[in-house]
Design an enzyme around this catalytic site. Structure first.
Site, PDB file in Angstrom:
ATOM      1  N   CYS B 151       0.674  -1.300   0.033  1.00 41.51           N
ATOM      2  CA  CYS B 151      -0.071  -0.063   0.033  1.00 41.51           C
ATOM      3  C   CYS B 151       0.698   1.352  -0.072  1.00 41.51           C
ATOM      4  CB  CYS B 151      -1.005  -0.058   1.223  1.00 41.51           C
ATOM      5  SG  CYS B 151      -1.841  -1.516   1.316  1.00 41.51           S
ATOM      6  N   CYS B 471       0.472   2.487   6.385  1.00 38.31           N
ATOM      7  CA  CYS B 471       0.938   1.080   6.963  1.00 38.31           C
ATOM      8  C   CYS B 471       0.687   0.116   5.474  1.00 38.31           C
ATOM      9  CB  CYS B 471      -0.088   0.587   7.949  1.00 38.31           C
ATOM     10  SG  CYS B 471      -1.847   0.682   7.381  1.00 38.31           S
TER      11      CYS B 471
END
Lengths: 727, 487
Positions: B151, B471
């Site tokens: 991500c 994250c």
């Protein structure tokens, strides 16, 4: 019926067959405790009572007498209270719900009646729990065995019989449990603490749901159901003829597996039978009585003794070593070396595996990988865990990195000059503190350490093959071995998950020395014309896990020959009996046992049934000796083997090779497969009677001479019946 | 050494060392080392305390080129399976590039390099950056590469660009990211693939037949890509649920946070604040002009949903998780002097950044907690200095667990090696224009959206520092300081 939210079941050596009462619970900070008890307490969250179990001063919760009354009290209060509509049972100990009955409590009982009474009290509670008008949820984290499992589970056939350890996700599949709660990672408190808290939260929600009838207690159809509750089975079980057939089948299977040596499984079948045929009251009565009887059997005493011995041999009585072993190096990537490497890397030890040739090294590395990969296939490891464990292993042909090694274990061929050579090579490259351990089954350690510059750092570590399966490690100390070196070896062994006995140096140490005279007798018996298959069945029906002839094949005929020769020289006539020529001829013909495909039997890849090696007939015929009819009955053959074993074991204690009888028993059972139901040679002498063993030895002595002369210590025990190895 | 100020903390020695290195006359080596290995040296730039209180300092560093964001755009982020469902990833990426060209009017030939992030790769266009650039009409002389870091792939694309510029290798870089979850590669099973490959090599009919005879029906069961950790086989949602439980984040808290995200996103959309969105005429379909995943609901409605991962008692639901999204983003970054020479008025500086990583099982989504204090210390800022927080919202539970971790002395002491807690970002400065929960989260493209949101918010609200944090799968994390360009 109760439901439970659960964590994981773990290994604990108490069997499900020990069904006993007594619960241990404790208060919980934060919940409103209604009453403060010594061991049990409960708080109420809304209308859910949370009963906490916590044995004081113990790592595990066990079912014992003292706490039973408190548990009954608490449960009665919960049942009586109008405010409480459901309850949660939970342990405050991370990793343990209830590990089973308190073995000490059972051992303390003097009569059947006492045990029966304990059992009956337990039954009453279990029955009450089962019939509880308020839903009870057991929140289990960690080991939950024996009586612990009965808190809400109707007994399951399969588990009762084998005392198996069941992993959590399997338990869910079997329908034993309803929900699984996965362990949590770090949060605002230590993970274990928060996981238990979370488990309780989930269980409380569950209990509330059950009480409010929002959740149905019906479980997924699991294995338990298919055995017990599905319609088809219950219809089938309704027909007496079918029932009888089922009893018969189960009994047959159990008899075959236990050879009738372990009384418990058969009694369990009896009890279940009684329960089904005559109703549950009769079943419970029968259960408690049979349990009482079982607790008093020799087998029970032998197994409880082994349990205690094992606990003892899982401790390092030499204290913590000055320097923890973090870097391990293993010389020789053969079967043993690679096996040692496998049990080391999977405990996180950085391990160097060194061999002399690339081919040998590759074979060893493959063995380690296969061992780990088999665990992946069984879902005990993920492929990722396998890879990261395997990364702890460095395979090499040189001594690079040995300057950092804290311990070197050599597992090269059993050849003294070779062992001397590697010892000298290794000592040139290792740091001062590094321990040199020799994995040998028979070469005396002081002969190996004779060429060492630092004999205080030399020790023997005798592993058993296959290393990843056999639990025993025999550690051998010479007079020069320092205490810290011993502590270090024991610490490494414990890390590798071994049960450890520490013995003094001498030819054959303890285990090999006990086995050698028995093997000599095996050869004599074969020479006397007993068929290897017959001999195998005689030994297994006595309780040995592997038949005597098969054992020679498994160990390797060449190894057996080596050992027989070496120990024969050291101990002379006493180790005689069978002719060494038998082994020599087998070796010369290439019949080395399983590893070469032929020994007493023929071994073929993919073929399960073993056929006798017909080429052995001529060898056996050429060495045939006439049997002596007075000592050749089946029973005599069994006792000729066992008494020689036992006599030698007692002699090891007499000579100080062994420090304690307990270590002798553990070594014999875990390393050599001495029948567990007899508890080991020393327990066997105690339970069977020293006098009877001496009598047998004298009888065989009369026929064969010195090899059966009972040792002094055994004679002493026979002469004074009060003398016991275990008081 | 002038800006060093009074050494007053543990960083003294390392700072001096670092500065010594950085002042070495070598043109690029050390600078490169600094920019691509930010974790290895702590670059402390401390103004005197007096100066700090009076007016905020700039985070410029001696002898290092300032890197600026000229502007950045993104396609509307759409729920996967909607308007973009028939496209390929490079189509969406191309739309973002065309939007950027239109928005900035940058001459294609000045672009030195193009970098895109992506996570689930379309095998036909594995270097999607190159395919999109060629299609968008960039010069075939402009090299392009694709990066992947779950991500934070777009973040990696941007920081790679920062490294290239700061080290003097490039002046103008386009960084972006793309994800198309409407279509993912579903493979034949390994056994089937092996058989097909062997068939290719088989020479005779006999060989072919013998291979085919080994075919079994189970060869046909396909392999689907999963949003699961390879190392633990745990899906991210499952891990998020456990994380929420570990930090005792309740279902209600999670639903409330998700509702906040959707409400703020709706407001921002309605007020026209999401200026980074460019319209996209989808072939064969209508022009898409805005994100379609923003759906403020009610807490009652949300409470009805069943848990999506840990059944039946988990707390993570479809409503409090980010959804599978299609979309792309692109950003023009330049050396400050180049941008000024070309007459641009940049939007922001890209300043210090860090990457962190931790246990992929139990701390999978705690990247922001670890990255935030690190990047602040590196830049010599405190939490109070930050005017705009833009955190990636993978799950409500993940954001709230990070909040609780940042607000916990116990966690800081036991897991981060810090004496005191990181501190809590004030909510009034936090993701005030919505976040990944509501705007959507095309894995490879989110990083650029975060930076542009921070830059645009600073411009709009007049703040100076923005903090971007995210994250990522693999237990990794990222944070970067965005500094508003003086007006």
């Amino acid at each position: 019926m109760a439901s439970r939210a659960i964590g994981s079941f773990r290994r604990f050596p108490a069997s499900k067959t020990l069904r006993c009462p007594g619960y241990i619970c404790r208060n919980f900070a934060g919940s409103s405790a209604l009453l403060t008890r010594t061991h049990i307490n409960y708080g109420v969250k809304g209308d859910v009572a949370v009963v906490r179990i916590n044995s004081p001063n113990s790592k595990v919760n066990t079912l014992n007498k003292e706490l039973q009354s408190e548990f009954v009290e608490v449960m009665n209060e919960i049942w009586a209270s109008d405010q409480i509509r459901s309850a949660v049972l939970i342990s405050s100990k991370p990793g343990c719900f209830i590990a089973g009955a308190d073995i000490n409590m059972l051992a303390a009982c003097k009569t059947n009646q006492e045990v029966t009474q304990i059992s009956q009290e337990g039954q009453r509670i279990f029955e009450k729990l089962e019939k509880s008008p308020k839903p009870i949820v057991a929140a289990i984290s960690g080991s939950c065995l024996g009586g612990g499992l009965e808190v809400g589970v109707p007994a399951a056939f399969d588990m009762m019989l084998t005392g198996r350890n069941i992993h959590a996700d399997r338990a869910k599949k079997m329908g034993l449990v309803d929900q699984l709660v996965e362990p949590l990672g770090p949060g605002l408190k230590p993970p274990e603490e928060r996981t238990i808290e979370y488990l309780e939260e989930v269980a409380v929600t569950f209990a509330k749901g059950l009480a409010d009838k929002k959740i149905s207690p019906k479980r997924d159809k699991g294995l338990v159901d298919t055995f017990y509750l599905t319609e088809l089975t219950s219809v089938a079980m309704g027909i007496p003829f079918v029932r009888q057939q089922i009893y018969k089948k189960v009994e047959e299977k159990v008899r075959k597996q236990t050879k009738g040596l372990y009384p418990a499984p058969l009694k369990i079948i009896d009890v279940v039978k009684t329960g089904i045929e005559q109703g549950s009251d009769a079943g419970y009565l029968s259960e408690s009585q049979k349990f009482g009887e079982l607790a008093m059997t020799k087998e029970s005493k032998a197994l409880i003794g082994l349990y205690h011995g094992q606990v003892l041999c899982k401790k390092n009585k030499f204290g913590a070593p000055q320097k923890e072993v973090k870097h391990l190096a293993i010389l020789g990537a053969g079967l043993m070396g690679a096996g040692i490497a496998q049990v080391s890397v999977d405990k996180g030890l950085k391990t160097i595996l060194k061999d002399a040739t690339l081919a040998g090294l590759g074979r060893g590395q493959q063995q380690v990988f296969k061992g780990l990969n088999d665990k992946v296939k069984k879902k005990a490891l993920t492929s990722f865990e396998r890879d990261s464990i395997f990364s702890n292993l460095t395979g090499q042909l040189d001594y690079q990195g040995f300057e950092k090694a804290d311990m070197v274990i050599e597992a090269v061929f059993e050849d003294l000059s070779l062992k001397h050579r590697v010892l000298k090579e290794v000592e040139a490259v290792i740091p001062d503190h590094c321990v040199f351990a020799s994995n040998t089954s028979a070469l005396p350690i002081n002969e190996i350490s004779a060429v060492s510059k630092r004999p205080e750092k030399v020790i023997g570590m005798h592993y058993f093959s296959p290393v990843d399966k056999m639990q025993l490690l025999e550690i051998i100390t010479t007079e020069k071995t320092s205490k810290d070196t011993t502590a270090s070896a024991v610490a490494v062994g414990l890390k590798q998950g071994k049960v450890i006995i520490v013995v003094k140096d001498g030819p054959g140490f303890y285990t090999t020395r006990c086995l050698a005279p028995m093997m000599s007798e095996v050869i004599r018996i074969l020479q006397e014309g007993v068929d290897p298959k017959k001999l195998d069945s005689l030994t297994t029906s006595f309780g040995f896990p592997v038949g005597a002839a098969t054992l020679v094949d498994e160990v390797g005929v060449d190894v057996a020959r080596h050992v027989a020769e070496d120990l024969g020289k050291a101990f002379g006539e006493r180790f005689g009996g069978g002719s060494l020529d038998l082994l020599k001829q087998m070796v010369s013909k290439g019949f080395l046992g399983r590893k070469s495909g032929k020994g007493f039997y023929i071994y073929q890849e993919g073929v399960k049934s073993k056929n006798l090696n017909s080429d052995m007939d001529s060898i056996l015929a050429s060495l045939k000796i006439p049997p002596k009819s007075e000592v050749s009955s089946d029973e005599d053959i069994q006792y000729r083997l066992v008494t020689r074993f036992v006599n030698e074991a007692v002699m090891c204690l007499q000579e100080g090779i062994l420090a304690t009888p307990a270590e002798g028993d553990i070594g014999a059972v875990f390393g050599l497969g001495f029948p567990p139901c007899l508890g080991g040679p020393f327990r066997f002498v105690d339970l069977y009677g020293a006098q009877k063993i001496v009598d047998r030895l004298r009888k065989y002595e009369a026929a064969y001479g010195k090899q059966f002369t009972p040792c002094q210590l055994l004679v002493d025990h026979a002469n004074s019946p009060n003398k016991k190895f275990y008081q | 050494m002038a800006p060093l100020g009074r050494p007053c903390c543990d960083f003294r020695m390392t700072s001096i060392l670092t500065y010594t290195f950085k002042n070495l006359p070598s043109t690029s080596k050390w600078a490169l080392r600094f920019s691509v290995r930010p974790l290895s040296c702590s670059s402390q730039l401390r103004a005197t305390p007096a100066a700090q209180t009076k007016s905020k300092k700039t985070l410029a560093k001696p002898n290092i080129r300032n890197v600026v964001v000229v502007d950045g755009v993104r396609t509307p982020f759409l729920l996967s399976g909607t308007s973009y469902k028939d496209l390929m990833p490079h189509d969406v990426a191309r739309a973002a590039l065309l939007g950027l060209l239109h928005r900035t009017s940058v001459p294609k030939e000045v672009v030195d390099y193009i970098i895109f992030g992506t996570v689930i790769q379309e095998v036909k266009t594995s270097n999607v950056a190159r395919e999109a650039a060629l299609g968008a009409g960039f010069s075939d002389k402009t090299p392009a590469h694709t990066v992947t870091m779950a991500c934070i792939s777009a973040n990696q694309a941007m920081t790679t660009g920062v490294g290239l510029i700061a080290s003097g290798q490039c002046d103008v870089v386009v960084a972006g990211g793309v994800e198309l979850m409407s279509d993912v590669p579903i493979r034949h099973s390994r056994k089937m693939r092996k058989m097909l490959l062997d068939l290719n090599k088989a020479k005779t009919l006999g060989q072919r037949l013998s291979l085919l005879s080994k075919f079994r029906l189970n060869f046909l069961s396909p392999e689907l890509p999963a949003v699961a950790e390879f190392s633990t086989s745990e899906t991210m949602g499952h891990s998020a649920d456990r994380l929420a439980a570990a930090f005792a984040v309740s279902r209600t808290e999670q639903d409330e946070y998700a509702l906040r995200s959707h409400s703020l996103a709706k407001k921002a959309q309605d007020e026209g604040l999401l200026s980074d969105v460019v319209p996209f005429k989808v072939p064969g379909k209508d022009t898409v002009t805005k994100d379609n995943g923003i759906r403020p609901s009610s807490l009652e409605q949300m409470a009805k949903l069943k848990p999506a991962f840990i059944k039946p008692y988990g707390t993570v639901t479809a409503a409090n998780s980010s959804f599978l999204t299609d979309g792309a983003s692109a950003m023009l970054i330049m050396a400050e002097e180049k941008a000024l020479a070309m007459g641009y008025k940049p939007k922001a500086y890209l300043r210090d950044f860090v990457y962190v990583s931790q246990d992929p099982k139990d701390q999978l989504l705690l990247g922001p907690t670890y990255a935030t204090p690190k990047v602040l210390e590196k830049a010599g800022l405190t939490l109070n200095d930050v005017d705009a927080f833009e955190f990636h919202e993978a799950f409500s539970g993940q954001i709230l667990a990070n909040f609780k971790a940042m607000d916990s002395d116990w966690f800081a002491q036991n897991y981060m090696g810090r004496k005191t807690k990181v501190g809590l970002p004030p909510l009034e400065k936090f993701n005030t224009w919505g976040g990944s929960l509501s705007l959507g989260h095309p894995f490879g493209a989110t990083g650029c959206r975060l930076v542009m949101a921070a830059a645009n918010r600073l411009r709009k609200e007049g703040g100076q520092y923005g903090l971007v944090a995210a994250c990522a799968a693999g237990g990794q994390g990222h944070a970067m300081i965005v500094e508003a360009y003086p007006k």
